[in-house]
Design an enzyme around this catalytic site. Structure first.
Site, mmCIF file in Angstrom:
data_model
loop_
_atom_site.group_PDB
_atom_site.id
_atom_site.type_symbol
_atom_site.label_atom_id
_atom_site.label_comp_id
_atom_site.label_asym_id
_atom_site.label_seq_id
_atom_site.Cartn_x
_atom_site.Cartn_y
_atom_site.Cartn_z
ATOM 1 N N ASP A 47 0.823 -1.227 0.000
ATOM 2 C CA ASP A 47 0.000 0.000 0.000
ATOM 3 C C ASP A 47 0.851 1.269 0.000
ATOM 4 O OD1 ASP A 47 -2.133 -1.684 0.189
ATOM 5 O OD2 ASP A 47 -2.436 -1.401 2.340
HETATM 6 P P1 TAP Z 1 0.833 -3.973 3.072
HETATM 7 O O1 TAP Z 1 0.214 -3.027 2.128
HETATM 8 O O2 TAP Z 1 -0.039 -4.596 4.103
HETATM 9 O O3 TAP Z 1 1.524 -5.111 2.192
HETATM 10 C C1 TAP Z 1 2.379 -6.031 2.759
HETATM 11 C C2 TAP Z 1 2.790 -7.008 1.673
HETATM 12 O O4 TAP Z 1 3.770 -7.849 2.260
HETATM 13 C C3 TAP Z 1 1.681 -7.904 1.211
HETATM 14 O O5 TAP Z 1 1.154 -7.471 -0.024
HETATM 15 C C4 TAP Z 1 2.321 -9.290 1.144
HETATM 16 O O6 TAP Z 1 2.271 -9.765 -0.200
HETATM 17 C C5 TAP Z 1 3.776 -9.040 1.522
HETATM 18 N N1 TAP Z 1 4.314 -10.083 2.379
HETATM 19 C C6 TAP Z 1 3.737 -10.702 3.425
HETATM 20 N N2 TAP Z 1 4.551 -11.622 3.929
HETATM 21 C C7 TAP Z 1 5.685 -11.580 3.192
HETATM 22 C C8 TAP Z 1 6.895 -12.296 3.233
HETATM 23 N N3 TAP Z 1 7.131 -13.272 4.140
HETATM 24 N N4 TAP Z 1 7.862 -12.003 2.316
HETATM 25 C C9 TAP Z 1 7.652 -11.051 1.399
HETATM 26 N N5 TAP Z 1 6.501 -10.343 1.315
HETATM 27 C C10 TAP Z 1 5.530 -10.616 2.212
HETATM 28 O O7 TAP Z 1 2.057 -3.338 3.855
HETATM 29 P P2 TAP Z 1 2.646 -1.857 3.838
HETATM 30 O O8 TAP Z 1 2.993 -1.441 2.453
HETATM 31 O O9 TAP Z 1 3.671 -1.870 4.886
HETATM 32 O O10 TAP Z 1 1.438 -0.941 4.250
HETATM 33 C C11 TAP Z 1 0.905 -0.973 5.552
HETATM 34 C C12 TAP Z 1 -0.599 -1.044 5.489
HETATM 35 O O11 TAP Z 1 -1.073 -1.420 6.771
HETATM 36 C C13 TAP Z 1 -1.234 0.302 5.153
HETATM 37 O O12 TAP Z 1 -2.422 0.094 4.432
HETATM 38 C C14 TAP Z 1 -1.534 0.867 6.551
HETATM 39 O O13 TAP Z 1 -2.566 1.810 6.542
HETATM 40 C C15 TAP Z 1 -1.952 -0.394 7.260
HETATM 41 N N6 TAP Z 1 -1.779 -0.351 8.704
HETATM 42 C C16 TAP Z 1 -0.726 0.326 9.224
HETATM 43 C C17 TAP Z 1 -0.561 0.359 10.577
HETATM 44 C C18 TAP Z 1 0.586 1.156 11.102
HETATM 45 S S1 TAP Z 1 0.357 2.113 12.341
HETATM 46 N N7 TAP Z 1 1.747 1.080 10.543
HETATM 47 C C19 TAP Z 1 -1.432 -0.341 11.450
HETATM 48 C C20 TAP Z 1 -2.478 -1.095 10.876
HETATM 49 C C21 TAP Z 1 -2.637 -1.074 9.489
HETATM 50 P P3 TAP Z 1 2.327 -11.325 -0.500
HETATM 51 O O14 TAP Z 1 1.231 -11.950 0.275
HETATM 52 O O15 TAP Z 1 2.164 -11.410 -1.975
HETATM 53 O O16 TAP Z 1 3.691 -11.804 -0.065
#
Ligand code: TAP
Length: 479
Positions: free
Chosen positions: A406
């Site tokens: 994201d």
């Molecule tokens: P995300 O958009 O959640 O994407 C994480 C990606 O990591 C996934 O698409 C997944 O794809 C990949 N992944 C998972 N396990 C993996 C592994 N072992 N090896 C390689 N890739 C892996 O993460 P982001 O870009 O960090 O964004 C964060 C999101 O979380 C935002 O939407 C934010 O609003 C939300 N959020 C943030 C927080 C805070 S405070 N930081 C709290 C709650 C929610 P695959 O499955 O294809 O591997």
């Protein structure tokens, strides 16, 4: 100096330690010292309360301390790094719940129930005169805010845990929530100004309504907005603690609660800014399914992506002038921070400039990436905010995205109707080459497709970051 003056001075000293602790926590270099200072402040406050105040029974304090301490120890040792936001949500909930219980115990005591009850209520029935306004307001505020925080935090926990994926909405939702809130405030005023004969019953009903309200205000909020909600609930738990401090006339509790309330509000504002959302939009916008790996057009085969292997990526990076690494949630899942550090150091030794771009909401909790990289001893001067690194993207040879999705999604910038429209991103698509390490084309937390994967200058390096980064480091060593 009287005993009471010593107690107040000790509380003041602990409050000063909290404030300096918070100050030091604002920078990674001094954060450990800040934590130690704040812990010392807490120890001083606890010792002062135990020796200086009227403690009814040390047995119960020891039982409570052991139960809480052992639960905390167990959770801290077993909870996965990726489950931290859920743990924070639960902690907020317990904080709010504890404050509501303190307020409730005090009110019931005034009504004449339990140990140390005043004679005023004489068993809870009969002519109870109006409560002093300060005590009454503190009790009712502690009850309402504490109970809302308690139940709201458990809903936030369920959402973060993926048990409640979709926002729950229904007609007139906000209006009915407002009506319930107004009714609760009216009942609180009645309980303070003119307590009815069955005040205890009305009070328990009020607490139940406040618990219901906590559930109702959080269920319509989308999973993607949970970081903001958890920060807001953290602030509420501080306000509830402060109210409990007024109830008990405990200065340390008043001040520390106010500090938590204020810092939680600041964090809420920072999170809103990081996601380019207004608080009203978060609370009433019902945005984002959150959680699960929904599949979009990405997996229907309509568009194609280009892949790269470890050998070619190693060559590309070894001969780069500047590499920007963008860590995301997947890095935390893979626990690949040490391998990423090794990668960065290998490149640096070759004369490549390496920068880490840390998005404020990357991962699942505020500061998530900073904590992970600090654990691997990545130097702080290699970490940059998106706004510092974005202007350099056109001069960056390789932007390596490790388990982020994201936070590098260009639709936030390019598509006005995207659910994340306006959220600042790390603009890896503007680098000469971007390479994404993830296991598949599935979506991230917000559950939306990412056009980055299909761009001409992007390559996918598919696989678990735990395996792919060491593979890359190995190839680099052979270049
Ligand atoms: P995300 O958009 O959640 O994407 C994480 C990606 O990591 C996934 O698409 C997944 O794809 C990949 N992944 C998972 N396990 C993996 C592994 N072992 N090896 C390689 N890739 C892996 O993460 P982001 O870009 O960090 O964004 C964060 C999101 O979380 C935002 O939407 C934010 O609003 C939300 N959020 C943030 C927080 C805070 S405070 N930081 C709290 C709650 C929610 P695959 O499955 O294809 O591997």
């Amino acid at each position: 100096m009287t005993g009471s003056a010593i107690v107040q001075l000790a509380y003041l000293a602990s409050a000063v330690l909290f404030i300096f602790g918070l100050r030091e926590l604002s920078h990674p270099d001094t954060a450990r010292r800040g934590n130690a200072l704040a812990s010392l402040g807490m120890l001083l406050a606890i010792v002062t309360t135990l020796v200086g105040q009227e403690i009814l029974s040390f047995t119960w304090i020891i039982v409570g301390g052991l139960a809480g301490g052992l639960t905390g120890l167990y959770l801290a040792r077993t909870v996965e790094m990726t489950e931290m936001p859920q743990m924070v949500a639960v902690f907020n909930g317990f904080g709010g719940g504890a404050s509501a219980l303190v307020a409730g115990a005090e009110y019931l005591k005034i009504l004449g129930f339990g140990v140390g009850a005043s004679a005023a209520g004489a068993g809870g029935a009969g002519a109870l005169s109006a409560l002093p306004v300060d005590t009454g307001v503190s009790i009712m505020a502690g009850t309402l805010i504490g109970a809302v925080t308690f139940s709201g935090s458990w809903v936030a926990f369920a959402k973060l845990q993926g048990h409640l994926d979709q926002p729950v909405t229904y007609p007139l939702q906000q209006t009915s929530n407002l009506a319930i809130l107004l009714a609760a405030v009216a009942a609180s005023v009645l309980l303070v100004a003119a307590p009815p004969a069955d005040a205890a019953l009305v009070y328990l009903g009020l607490a139940a309504v406040a618990l219901l309200l906590g559930v109702l205000v959080v269920i319509p909020i989308g999973g993607a907005d949970m970081p903001v909600v958890v920060a807001l609930l953290n602030s509420y738990s501080g306000l509830a603690a402060s109210a409990a401090g007024f109830v008990l006339t405990n200065m340390a509790l008043i001040i520390s609660g106010a500090l938590v309330g204020a810092s939680g509000l600041i964090l809420t504002a920072i999170m809103c800014r990081a996601m380019n959302r207004s608080l009203a939009n978060v609370l009433f916008g019902a945005f984002g399914g959150g959680g699960g790996p929904a599949t979009g057009a990405a997996e229907t085969g309509e568009r194609s992506v280009a892949e790269i292997d470890a050998e070619n990526l190693a060559m590309m990076m070894a001969y780069a002038r500047q590499v920007v690494i963008v860590p995301g949630y997947g890095l935390a899942v893979a626990q690949a921070q040490h391998a990423v550090k090794e990668l960065a150091m290998n490149l640096t030794e070759r004369g490549v400039t390496v920068k880490f771009a840390i998005h404020p909401v990357a991962g699942r909790m505020p500061g998530h990436m900073n904590v992970l990289l600090a654990e691997a001893d990545v130097p702080y001067d290699m970490l940059f905010e998106p706004e510092d690194v974005n202007p350099e993207m056109p001069n960056t040879d390789v932007a390596l995205v490790v388990g982020a999705n994201d936070v590098v999604n260009p639709s936030a910038r390019d598509e006005a109707d995207s659910p994340i429209a306006g959220m600042p991103i790390v603009e890896v698509d503007r680098a000469e080459h971007s390479v994404v390490i993830k296991r598949s084309l599935s979506t991230g937390f917000a559950g939306i497709d990412n056009p980055l994967f299909y761009k001409d200058n992007n390559r996918m390096f598919f696989g678990d970051a735990a395996k792919k980064i060491p593979e890359l480091v190995q190839e680099l060593k052979e270049v």
